[in-house]
Design an enzyme around this catalytic site. Structure first.
Site, mmCIF file in Angstrom:
data_model
loop_
_atom_site.group_PDB
_atom_site.id
_atom_site.type_symbol
_atom_site.label_atom_id
_atom_site.label_comp_id
_atom_site.label_asym_id
_atom_site.label_seq_id
_atom_site.Cartn_x
_atom_site.Cartn_y
_atom_site.Cartn_z
ATOM 1 N N LYS A 4 -5.375 -2.890 -5.163
ATOM 2 C CA LYS A 4 -5.588 -2.011 -4.006
ATOM 3 C C LYS A 4 -6.525 -0.846 -4.342
ATOM 4 O O LYS A 4 -6.753 -0.539 -5.524
ATOM 5 C CB LYS A 4 -4.234 -1.499 -3.507
ATOM 6 N N PHE B 42 4.448 3.147 9.315
ATOM 7 C CA PHE B 42 3.436 3.383 8.278
ATOM 8 C C PHE B 42 2.169 2.552 8.471
ATOM 9 O O PHE B 42 1.238 2.646 7.667
ATOM 10 C CB PHE B 42 4.025 3.161 6.875
ATOM 11 N N ARG C 19 5.363 -11.624 -7.921
ATOM 12 C CA ARG C 19 6.191 -10.554 -7.351
ATOM 13 C C ARG C 19 6.990 -9.863 -8.455
ATOM 14 O O ARG C 19 7.172 -8.658 -8.440
ATOM 15 C CB ARG C 19 7.139 -11.117 -6.289
ATOM 16 N N THR D 103 8.274 -2.806 -4.291
ATOM 17 C CA THR D 103 7.307 -2.098 -3.437
ATOM 18 C C THR D 103 7.269 -0.606 -3.766
ATOM 19 O O THR D 103 6.195 -0.006 -3.873
ATOM 20 C CB THR D 103 7.709 -2.274 -1.946
ATOM 21 N N ARG E 179 3.503 -2.096 -10.833
ATOM 22 C CA ARG E 179 3.730 -0.941 -9.959
ATOM 23 C C ARG E 179 4.402 0.211 -10.710
ATOM 24 O O ARG E 179 4.101 1.371 -10.458
ATOM 25 C CB ARG E 179 4.527 -1.369 -8.733
ATOM 26 N N ASN F 131 0.525 1.650 -3.912
ATOM 27 C CA ASN F 131 1.312 0.962 -4.937
ATOM 28 C C ASN F 131 0.526 -0.104 -5.714
ATOM 29 O O ASN F 131 1.089 -1.082 -6.192
ATOM 30 C CB ASN F 131 2.610 0.400 -4.331
ATOM 31 N N HIS G 212 -1.108 -5.928 -4.292
ATOM 32 C CA HIS G 212 -0.464 -6.779 -3.279
ATOM 33 C C HIS G 212 -0.230 -8.159 -3.879
ATOM 34 O O HIS G 212 -1.041 -8.641 -4.672
ATOM 35 C CB HIS G 212 -1.375 -6.921 -2.048
HETATM 36 P P1 GDP Z 1 5.101 -5.646 -0.532
HETATM 37 O O1 GDP Z 1 5.241 -7.088 -0.135
HETATM 38 O O2 GDP Z 1 5.930 -5.277 -1.735
HETATM 39 O O3 GDP Z 1 3.653 -5.210 -0.678
HETATM 40 O O4 GDP Z 1 5.732 -4.751 0.641
HETATM 41 P P2 GDP Z 1 5.717 -4.907 2.238
HETATM 42 O O5 GDP Z 1 5.153 -6.229 2.678
HETATM 43 O O6 GDP Z 1 7.071 -4.524 2.732
HETATM 44 O O7 GDP Z 1 4.723 -3.727 2.715
HETATM 45 C C1 GDP Z 1 3.322 -3.893 2.635
HETATM 46 C C2 GDP Z 1 2.735 -2.626 2.090
HETATM 47 O O8 GDP Z 1 2.983 -1.549 2.997
HETATM 48 C C3 GDP Z 1 3.351 -2.135 0.770
HETATM 49 O O9 GDP Z 1 2.832 -2.755 -0.378
HETATM 50 C C4 GDP Z 1 3.010 -0.670 0.809
HETATM 51 O O10 GDP Z 1 1.624 -0.425 0.464
HETATM 52 C C5 GDP Z 1 3.201 -0.340 2.285
HETATM 53 N N1 GDP Z 1 4.574 0.111 2.585
HETATM 54 C C6 GDP Z 1 5.720 -0.623 2.569
HETATM 55 N N2 GDP Z 1 6.794 0.102 2.915
HETATM 56 C C7 GDP Z 1 6.321 1.340 3.176
HETATM 57 C C8 GDP Z 1 6.946 2.568 3.605
HETATM 58 O O11 GDP Z 1 8.156 2.641 3.813
HETATM 59 N N3 GDP Z 1 6.111 3.642 3.780
HETATM 60 C C9 GDP Z 1 4.777 3.581 3.562
HETATM 61 N N4 GDP Z 1 4.037 4.693 3.756
HETATM 62 N N5 GDP Z 1 4.149 2.461 3.174
HETATM 63 C C10 GDP Z 1 4.906 1.354 2.968
#
Ligand code: GDP
Length: 139
Positions: free
Chosen positions: A11, A59, A87, A93, A104, A114, A117
């Site tokens: 990212k 978000f 993962r 996350t 991460r 973070n 992806h």
């Molecule tokens: P991932 O699969 O671990 O990347 O997580 P998700 O699919 O749930 O979310 C996609 C991306 O959105 C994450 O990698 C973060 O960059 C962002 N994100 C997820 N949860 C949050 C949150 O609660 N707040 C904010 N600001 N960003 C979030």
């Protein structure tokens, strides 16, 4: 264990902090093979398309702004059980909850910024790979 392909994105935060090399080193040490790679600067619209599953989340505006804020390295990785294994190597996350030595934990600065992806399931992986790469570019 099945040989799978998954999509990863280093990212904009990790790119800006010059952790691309560190992250690729971890991925290669974990036996992922890079089968395609592209340096991109996503438009806001492309970031919104990629993360459309999250469009109702609070978000979403900030996430898509972040993802289109600078260069990012998109790669297709191949390996045994690659989707779940990536993962694990990425970590949770929220870096505060990520296991030690995960990407991460090492390089993310917060739940949004973070570092990396990784696709979360076979169907998502196929869809996300297709979003960035035509079949002919997968080596
Ligand atoms: P991932 O699969 O671990 O990347 O997580 P998700 O699919 O749930 O979310 C996609 C991306 O959105 C994450 O990698 C973060 O960059 C962002 N994100 C997820 N949860 C949050 C949150 O609660 N707040 C904010 N600001 N960003 C979030």
């Amino acid at each position: 264990m099945p040989i799978e392909r998954t999509l990863t994105i280093i990212k904009p935060d990790a790119f800006e902090a010059r952790h691309v090399g560190d992250i690729i080193k971890i991925l290669e040490a974990n036996h992922f093979r890079i089968v395609a790679a592209r340096l991109v600067r996503l438009s806001r619209r492309e970031a919104e398309g990629f993360y459309k599953i999250h469009r109702a989340k609070p978000f979403f505006p900030s996430l898509t702004e972040f993802m289109s804020s600078g260069p990012a390295l998109v790669m297709v990785l191949e390996g045994e059980n690659a989707i779940a294994r990536l993962r694990e190597v990425m970590g949770a996350t929220d870096p505060a909850k990520a296991a030690p030595e995960t990407i991460r934990k090492l390089y993310a600065s917060g739940i949004e910024h973070n570092a990396i992806h990784g696709s979360d399931a076979p169907q998502t992986a196929a869809c996300e790979i297709g979003y960035f790469f035509p079949e002919v570019e997968l080596i």
